[in-house]
Design a protein around this motif. Structure first.
Motif, PDB file in Angstrom:
ATOM      1  N   ARG A 152       0.810  -1.215   0.000  1.00  0.00           N
ATOM      2  CA  ARG A 152       0.000   0.000   0.000  1.00  0.00           C
ATOM      3  C   ARG A 152       0.847   1.271   0.000  1.00  0.00           C
ATOM      4  NH1 ARG A 152      -5.172  -0.438   0.620  1.00  0.00           N
ATOM      5  NH2 ARG A 152      -5.505   1.450   1.832  1.00  0.00           N
ATOM      6  N   GLY A 153       1.911   1.278   0.791  1.00  0.00           N
ATOM      7  CA  GLY A 153       2.756   2.469   0.854  1.00  0.00           C
ATOM      8  C   GLY A 153       3.393   2.792  -0.479  1.00  0.00           C
ATOM      9  N   LEU A 154       3.861   1.756  -1.169  1.00  0.00           N
ATOM     10  CA  LEU A 154       4.501   1.944  -2.475  1.00  0.00           C
ATOM     11  C   LEU A 154       3.492   2.480  -3.489  1.00  0.00           C
ATOM     12  CD1 LEU A 154       7.297   1.393  -3.851  1.00  0.00           C
ATOM     13  CD2 LEU A 154       6.262  -0.703  -4.720  1.00  0.00           C
ATOM     14  N   ARG A 155       2.296   1.940  -3.473  1.00  0.00           N
ATOM     15  CA  ARG A 155       1.275   2.387  -4.430  1.00  0.00           C
ATOM     16  C   ARG A 155       0.790   3.802  -4.115  1.00  0.00           C
ATOM     17  NH1 ARG A 155      -1.325  -3.424  -5.646  1.00  0.00           N
ATOM     18  NH2 ARG A 155       0.486  -4.125  -6.820  1.00  0.00           N
ATOM     19  N   LEU A 156       0.668   4.115  -2.842  1.00  0.00           N
ATOM     20  CA  LEU A 156       0.308   5.479  -2.446  1.00  0.00           C
ATOM     21  C   LEU A 156       1.376   6.463  -2.918  1.00  0.00           C
ATOM     22  CD1 LEU A 156      -1.400   7.545  -0.815  1.00  0.00           C
ATOM     23  CD2 LEU A 156      -0.004   6.931   1.166  1.00  0.00           C
ATOM     24  N   ALA A 157       2.633   6.141  -2.679  1.00  0.00           N
ATOM     25  CA  ALA A 157       3.741   7.013  -3.095  1.00  0.00           C
ATOM     26  C   ALA A 157       3.750   7.196  -4.613  1.00  0.00           C
ATOM     27  CB  ALA A 157       5.069   6.433  -2.618  1.00  0.00           C
ATOM     28  N   ALA A 158       3.540   6.110  -5.346  1.00  0.00           N
ATOM     29  CA  ALA A 158       3.515   6.200  -6.808  1.00  0.00           C
ATOM     30  C   ALA A 158       2.379   7.102  -7.276  1.00  0.00           C
ATOM     31  CB  ALA A 158       3.368   4.812  -7.422  1.00  0.00           C
ATOM     32  N   GLY A 159       1.218   6.976  -6.670  1.00  0.00           N
ATOM     33  CA  GLY A 159       0.086   7.822  -7.038  1.00  0.00           C
ATOM     34  C   GLY A 159       0.354   9.291  -6.783  1.00  0.00           C
ATOM     35  N   LEU A 160       1.065   9.600  -5.694  1.00  0.00           N
ATOM     36  CA  LEU A 160       1.404  10.996  -5.397  1.00  0.00           C
ATOM     37  C   LEU A 160       2.359  11.568  -6.439  1.00  0.00           C
ATOM     38  CD1 LEU A 160       1.837  10.908  -1.507  1.00  0.00           C
ATOM     39  CD2 LEU A 160      -0.159  11.648  -2.824  1.00  0.00           C
ATOM     40  N   VAL A 161       3.360  10.777  -6.819  1.00  0.00           N
ATOM     41  CA  VAL A 161       4.301  11.235  -7.852  1.00  0.00           C
ATOM     42  C   VAL A 161       3.562  11.452  -9.171  1.00  0.00           C
ATOM     43  CG1 VAL A 161       6.301  10.600  -9.270  1.00  0.00           C
ATOM     44  CG2 VAL A 161       6.334  10.159  -6.808  1.00  0.00           C
TER      45      VAL A 161
ATOM     46  N   VAL B 103       5.392  19.407  -4.132  1.00  0.00           N
ATOM     47  CA  VAL B 103       5.395  18.818  -2.790  1.00  0.00           C
ATOM     48  C   VAL B 103       4.998  17.345  -2.878  1.00  0.00           C
ATOM     49  CG1 VAL B 103       4.320  18.894  -0.498  1.00  0.00           C
ATOM     50  CG2 VAL B 103       4.914  21.027  -1.672  1.00  0.00           C
ATOM     51  N   PHE B 104       3.965  17.051  -3.647  1.00  0.00           N
ATOM     52  CA  PHE B 104       3.532  15.659  -3.801  1.00  0.00           C
ATOM     53  C   PHE B 104       4.591  14.819  -4.524  1.00  0.00           C
ATOM     54  CE2 PHE B 104      -0.911  17.313  -3.227  1.00  0.00           C
ATOM     55  CZ  PHE B 104      -1.170  16.595  -2.065  1.00  0.00           C
ATOM     56  N   ILE B 105       5.244  15.379  -5.524  1.00  0.00           N
ATOM     57  CA  ILE B 105       6.306  14.641  -6.230  1.00  0.00           C
ATOM     58  C   ILE B 105       7.431  14.311  -5.259  1.00  0.00           C
ATOM     59  CG2 ILE B 105       8.093  14.816  -8.003  1.00  0.00           C
ATOM     60  CD1 ILE B 105       6.046  16.573  -9.602  1.00  0.00           C
ATOM     61  N   PHE B 106       7.844  15.281  -4.464  1.00  0.00           N
ATOM     62  CA  PHE B 106       8.920  15.064  -3.497  1.00  0.00           C
ATOM     63  C   PHE B 106       8.519  14.024  -2.454  1.00  0.00           C
ATOM     64  CE2 PHE B 106      11.156  15.960   0.446  1.00  0.00           C
ATOM     65  CZ  PHE B 106      12.470  15.947   0.015  1.00  0.00           C
ATOM     66  N   ALA B 107       7.330  14.173  -1.871  1.00  0.00           N
ATOM     67  CA  ALA B 107       6.867  13.227  -0.846  1.00  0.00           C
ATOM     68  C   ALA B 107       6.701  11.829  -1.435  1.00  0.00           C
ATOM     69  CB  ALA B 107       5.554  13.710  -0.240  1.00  0.00           C
ATOM     70  N   GLY B 108       6.161  11.747  -2.633  1.00  0.00           N
ATOM     71  CA  GLY B 108       5.986  10.449  -3.281  1.00  0.00           C
ATOM     72  C   GLY B 108       7.313   9.790  -3.607  1.00  0.00           C
ATOM     73  N   ALA B 109       8.273  10.564  -4.079  1.00  0.00           N
ATOM     74  CA  ALA B 109       9.593  10.012  -4.387  1.00  0.00           C
ATOM     75  C   ALA B 109      10.267   9.493  -3.118  1.00  0.00           C
ATOM     76  CB  ALA B 109      10.468  11.058  -5.066  1.00  0.00           C
ATOM     77  N   ALA B 110      10.130  10.241  -2.020  1.00  0.00           N
ATOM     78  CA  ALA B 110      10.685   9.784  -0.742  1.00  0.00           C
ATOM     79  C   ALA B 110      10.014   8.475  -0.318  1.00  0.00           C
ATOM     80  CB  ALA B 110      10.510  10.863   0.326  1.00  0.00           C
ATOM     81  N   GLY B 111       8.701   8.399  -0.501  1.00  0.00           N
ATOM     82  CA  GLY B 111       7.975   7.178  -0.182  1.00  0.00           C
ATOM     83  C   GLY B 111       8.399   6.005  -1.044  1.00  0.00           C
ATOM     84  N   LEU B 112       8.634   6.249  -2.329  1.00  0.00           N
ATOM     85  CA  LEU B 112       9.092   5.169  -3.208  1.00  0.00           C
ATOM     86  C   LEU B 112      10.429   4.607  -2.733  1.00  0.00           C
ATOM     87  CD1 LEU B 112       8.212   6.586  -6.744  1.00  0.00           C
ATOM     88  CD2 LEU B 112       7.135   4.650  -5.582  1.00  0.00           C
ATOM     89  N   ILE B 113      11.325   5.490  -2.338  1.00  0.00           N
ATOM     90  CA  ILE B 113      12.629   5.044  -1.838  1.00  0.00           C
ATOM     91  C   ILE B 113      12.456   4.244  -0.553  1.00  0.00           C
ATOM     92  CG2 ILE B 113      14.829   5.841  -0.877  1.00  0.00           C
ATOM     93  CD1 ILE B 113      14.547   8.250  -2.877  1.00  0.00           C
ATOM     94  N   LEU B 114      11.661   4.765   0.353  1.00  0.00           N
ATOM     95  CA  LEU B 114      11.444   4.110   1.637  1.00  0.00           C
ATOM     96  C   LEU B 114      10.780   2.747   1.475  1.00  0.00           C
ATOM     97  CD1 LEU B 114      11.352   4.324   4.802  1.00  0.00           C
ATOM     98  CD2 LEU B 114       9.052   5.256   4.488  1.00  0.00           C
ATOM     99  N   PHE B 115       9.680   2.713   0.736  1.00  0.00           N
ATOM    100  CA  PHE B 115       8.910   1.481   0.634  1.00  0.00           C
ATOM    101  C   PHE B 115       9.530   0.466  -0.317  1.00  0.00           C
ATOM    102  CE2 PHE B 115       5.500   4.564   1.893  1.00  0.00           C
ATOM    103  CZ  PHE B 115       5.421   4.108   3.198  1.00  0.00           C
TER     104      PHE B 115
END
Length: 157
Positions: free
Chosen positions: A89-98, A137-149
């Motif tokens: 879920r975290g990876l998909r959420l991050a991808a959607g934000l990016v 902001v969403f691109i940055f947060a999503g990219a950080a999430g992609l790296i994390l997840f």
């Protein structure tokens, strides 16, 4: 896939809503500057034909369409890659934000020929001359999430 679409819709919708409200309803397009909570938060009108921090800001129409094409390819590749990963879920959420942020900026490029930027934040004696928008902001947060997840997908041997 539903989570990617929901995150995309949230990011895209909030980006476009905030641009409309700040740039047109608050009149930033005519005033060019609104001090909201200086120096922490200011609205400054910006037209970005390049990428982050004005890089590759050549102003040529060819560059505009190249950036649109690159953004669309990245969004498609990110969608394909994410949906082929084990359900996370975290990876998909991050991808959607990016994807939502990127397509918010693509929409601006198609509509105006540039990306509307309006957020300017400074702090602690550092005067930031750059402006950005909610999509960034969403691109940055999503990219950080992609790296994390993404790191959580790999299992130690």
């Amino acid at each position: 896939m539903r989570l990617i679409v929901a995150a995309f819709a949230l990011a895209f919708g909030l980006d476009q809503l905030t641009k409309y409200l700040v740039v047109y309803r608050l009149g930033l397009i005519d005033r060019y500057a609104i001090d909201v909570w200086p120096p922490i938060l200011n609205f400054r009108y910006g037209e970005n034909t390049g990428i982050n921090f004005g890089l590759f800001d050549g102003g040529a129409d060819t560059g505009r369409w190249i950036l649109i094409g690159v953004s669309l390819v990245i969004c498609a590749a990110l969608t394909i890659w994410t949906t082929r990963q084990p359900a996370h879920r975290g990876l998909r959420l991050a991808a959607g934000l990016v994807i939502g942020g990127a397509l918010g900026n693509v929409y601006d490029r198609v509509l105006y020929g540039y990306v509307l930027d309006f957020l300017n934040m400074s702090c602690c004696g550092i005067n930031n001359p750059f402006v950005f928008n909610v999509a960034d902001v969403f691109i940055f947060a999503g990219a950080a999430g992609l790296i994390l997840f993404e790191g959580q997908l790999k299992k130690p041997a």
